[in-house]
Write an enzyme that holds these catalytic residues in place. Structure first.
Site, mmCIF file in Angstrom:
data_model
loop_
_atom_site.group_PDB
_atom_site.id
_atom_site.type_symbol
_atom_site.label_atom_id
_atom_site.label_comp_id
_atom_site.label_asym_id
_atom_site.label_seq_id
_atom_site.Cartn_x
_atom_site.Cartn_y
_atom_site.Cartn_z
ATOM 1 N N HIS A 276 -24.721 -7.362 -5.751
ATOM 2 C CA HIS A 276 -24.661 -8.753 -6.245
ATOM 3 C C HIS A 276 -26.062 -9.368 -6.300
ATOM 4 O O HIS A 276 -26.330 -10.445 -5.762
ATOM 5 C CB HIS A 276 -23.741 -9.600 -5.358
ATOM 6 N N ARG B 167 -17.448 -11.310 -12.172
ATOM 7 C CA ARG B 167 -16.769 -11.381 -10.887
ATOM 8 C C ARG B 167 -16.037 -10.070 -10.654
ATOM 9 O O ARG B 167 -15.466 -9.494 -11.576
ATOM 10 C CB ARG B 167 -15.774 -12.554 -10.839
ATOM 11 N N GLU C 286 -16.581 -8.495 -1.223
ATOM 12 C CA GLU C 286 -18.014 -8.517 -0.952
ATOM 13 C C GLU C 286 -18.271 -9.141 0.417
ATOM 14 O O GLU C 286 -17.685 -10.181 0.720
ATOM 15 C CB GLU C 286 -18.754 -9.311 -2.044
#
Length: 316
Positions: free
Chosen positions: A283, A235, A264
């Site tokens: 990601h 994370r 994000e």
């Protein structure tokens, strides 16, 4: 049952995942993306809510009184007010261990990219450098073998274990740092500072909690070897991005590979943008077709099991 899928675009950006498995479970409303102000309206009178990152807050739960079940296209569930959902008798289920192979694979894609300098040599060839060299082999950029190198793994869940297994196949020394003493662990288990000090590569596979938030900070980075490489696929919040940027700019560490950022999509003013020896992917480590197909199947199985009175992957 009415089913509201609030951010299908996060799972199916390419249109390569069928909605048929969901449609077999009820009357489905597919919504590509949902903003915070649209959440309650998009849920409407649905009994089942499926989401990835949409915030399901106390206010949303109060405004959508029909909700009986919340399913996550994710392992993490910090976007759900779990305590209030529990108080209201709403079952919340996540999708655990769906991305183990994909994330472990991407972790080693990073490690191999650094060790073999594939991108750098491809660029050199395309720039005509090999053509101009008098010898058959052109290797001005240092490469390294993984055998004998030390990989420190922070977090020893399913992904951490898979990464350790692959590292062993490469002949690497594995050091584990984790919250609880693992049973039957075949690798050295130590505290995080000791693990960092030994590491040629350090990779993070831990959840984001109050204890892990910001653990990759100036203090931790100061214990890394100057030749070491940091990898984070967990994370973004575990990294103090300003501290990592400074460490890379000052060459206190050799490099970093990041698949997650604190904000994000990536903010244009992130301190890590355009920092030397910092590779950022958007990601993607979880997003192979096989992984996303597995994820949807797990979510559908969770719903079936809940409807049958035997919920699986229940987090509350």
């Amino acid at each position: 049952m009415k089913i509201a899928v609030l951010d299908w675009y996060t799972v199916n950006i390419s249109g390569d995942i069928s909605t048929v498995p969901l449609e077999e479970l009820g009357e489905v409303k597919i919504i590509p993306l949902t903003s915070p102000e649209q959440t309650a309206e998009n849920i409407g009178d649905a009994e089942i809510v499926l989401c990835n990152k949409v915030m399901i807050t106390r206010d949303v739960l109060d405004r959508c009184s029909n909700i009986k079940y919340i399913g996550l296209f994710a392992t993490g569930y910090n976007n759900i007010d779990i305590q209030y959902a529990t108080e209201k008798g709403i079952t919340v289920c996540n999708a655990g261990s769906y991305s183990t192979n994909a994330v472990a694979q991407q972790t080693f894609a990073y490690i191999l990219d650094w060790s073999n300098r594939i991108r750098d040599y491809d660029t050199a060839v395309k720039n005509g450098e090999w053509e101009k060299f008098p010898s058959f082999s052109y290797f001005p950029i240092p490469m390294t073998e993984l055998t004998g190198k030390t990989l420190a793994i922070v977090g020893y869940g399913s992904i951490g274990k898979k990464v350790a297994e692959i590292a062993t196949a490469f002949g690497m020394n594995v050091v584990i740092s984790t919250r609880t003493q693992p049973v039957g662990c075949p690798y050295e288990v130590t505290d995080m500072i000791s693990a960092v000090e030994k590491a040629d590569f350090i990779t993070f596979h831990c959840p984001l909690t109050d204890k892990t938030r910001g653990i990759i900070n100036a203090e931790l980075l100061s214990h890394m070897k100057k030749s070491a490489v940091l990898i984070n696929t967990s994370r973004g919040g575990v990294v103090v991005e300003k501290d990592l940027a400074e460490a890379l700019i000052n060459k206190s560490i050799a490099g970093a590979y990041l698949d997650v950022l604190e904000k994000e999509p990536m903010s244009p003013d992130t301190p890590l943008k355009n920092v030397p020896n910092c590779v950022i992917t958007p990601h993607t480590s979880w997003a192979s077709l096989e992984t996303r197909s597995r994820l949807v199947n797990i979510v559908c199985d969770n719903i079936r099991n809940w409807l049958n009175g035997t919920p699986t992957n229940k987090v509350n």
